[in-house]
Design a protein around this motif. Structure first.
Motif, PDB file in Angstrom:
ATOM      1  N   PRO A 143       0.798  -1.232   0.000  1.00 40.48           N
ATOM      2  CA  PRO A 143       0.000   0.000   0.000  1.00 40.48           C
ATOM      3  C   PRO A 143       0.833   1.285   0.000  1.00 40.48           C
ATOM      4  N   ALA A 144       2.067   1.217   0.450  1.00 37.72           N
ATOM      5  CA  ALA A 144       2.935   2.398   0.420  1.00 37.72           C
ATOM      6  C   ALA A 144       3.462   2.671  -0.985  1.00 37.72           C
ATOM      7  N   PHE A 145       3.412   1.654  -1.862  1.00 41.30           N
ATOM      8  CA  PHE A 145       4.040   1.770  -3.179  1.00 41.30           C
ATOM      9  C   PHE A 145       3.087   1.620  -4.356  1.00 41.30           C
ATOM     10  N   VAL A 146       1.888   1.144  -4.105  1.00 41.49           N
ATOM     11  CA  VAL A 146       0.859   1.079  -5.142  1.00 41.49           C
ATOM     12  C   VAL A 146      -0.420   1.620  -4.513  1.00 41.49           C
ATOM     13  N   ASN A 147      -0.763   2.846  -4.915  1.00 39.98           N
ATOM     14  CA  ASN A 147      -1.945   3.515  -4.372  1.00 39.98           C
ATOM     15  C   ASN A 147      -2.412   4.579  -5.355  1.00 39.98           C
ATOM     16  N   ASP A 148      -3.310   5.447  -4.937  1.00 41.06           N
ATOM     17  CA  ASP A 148      -3.853   6.473  -5.845  1.00 41.06           C
ATOM     18  C   ASP A 148      -2.794   7.452  -6.328  1.00 41.06           C
TER      19      ASP A 148
ATOM     20  N   ILE B 117      12.885   7.429  -8.065  1.00 39.18           N
ATOM     21  CA  ILE B 117      11.570   7.979  -7.755  1.00 39.18           C
ATOM     22  C   ILE B 117      11.311   9.057  -8.802  1.00 39.18           C
ATOM     23  N   ILE B 118      10.241   8.877  -9.578  1.00 38.95           N
ATOM     24  CA  ILE B 118       9.920   9.760 -10.697  1.00 38.95           C
ATOM     25  C   ILE B 118       8.599  10.444 -10.391  1.00 38.95           C
TER      26      ILE B 118
ATOM     27  N   ASP C 212      13.811   4.293   2.846  1.00 42.84           N
ATOM     28  CA  ASP C 212      14.324   5.413   2.058  1.00 42.84           C
ATOM     29  C   ASP C 212      13.343   5.786   0.951  1.00 42.84           C
ATOM     30  N   TYR C 213      12.691   4.799   0.344  1.00 45.75           N
ATOM     31  CA  TYR C 213      11.712   5.074  -0.711  1.00 45.75           C
ATOM     32  C   TYR C 213      10.526   5.840  -0.132  1.00 45.75           C
ATOM     33  N   VAL C 214      10.053   5.385   1.017  1.00 39.77           N
ATOM     34  CA  VAL C 214       8.903   6.028   1.658  1.00 39.77           C
ATOM     35  C   VAL C 214       9.241   7.490   1.989  1.00 39.77           C
TER      36      VAL C 214
END
Length: 152
Positions: free
Chosen positions: A58-63, A121-122, A144-146
């Motif tokens: 959910p942190a990486f695939v969401n709206d 991150i784009i 780090d991504y979050v």
């Protein structure tokens, strides 16, 4: 040399594990993209990283965000890998022309014949805002991504 933050992300169109074509431009104006390159399916560190993403999906695939994971494996291998590990997000095949997209992002290791561990991150306008590149044996930190996504 990996492309730097502030650079327009090279566009691409690759087949996913289900044979569907997915492109970076598909998300332009709509979602930020976490573009993750990894060496090979079915290997220890790669499986660990991709399953960790699955567990925090959910942190990486969401709206607002879409995760795209790219390797130099064939789409057929990626399908078996995704089914075996329960990976519900797109696994994209940079198999042929071999490593073309990995090279465009500066993360293809010519000696090994695969991508190194690069993450980009784009933003919604297609600009790279954050990047990390690790050597083949070194896993990346999902936190780090979050943190990087939170700045967009």
């Amino acid at each position: 040399m990996a492309i730097e933050p502030g650079t327009k992300a090279p566009d691409f169109r690759l087949r996913n594990q289900h044979g569907q074509t997915v492109g970076l431009a598909d998300y332009r104006g709509a979602k930020n993209v976490v573009l993750l390159f990894y060496p090979f399916a079915f290997t220890g560190v790669c499986t660990g990283e991709l399953c960790a993403l699955r567990d925090e999906l959910p942190a990486f695939v969401n709206d607002d965000t879409q995760l795209l994971a790219v390797s130099n494996d064939s789409p057929f291998a990626l399908r078996v890998f995704s089914e075996q590990e329960g990976l519900e997000y797109p696994l994209l095949s940079d198999f042929w022309p071999h490593g073309e997209v990995s090279r465009a992002y500066g993360v293809f290791d010519e000696d090994k014949g695969c991508a190194v561990r690069g993450t980009f991150i784009i933003d919604k306008e297609g600009v790279v805002r954050w990047t990390v590149v690790n050597a083949l044996p070194d896993a990346r930190d999902l936190n780090d991504y979050v943190s990087a996504l939170a700045t967009l």
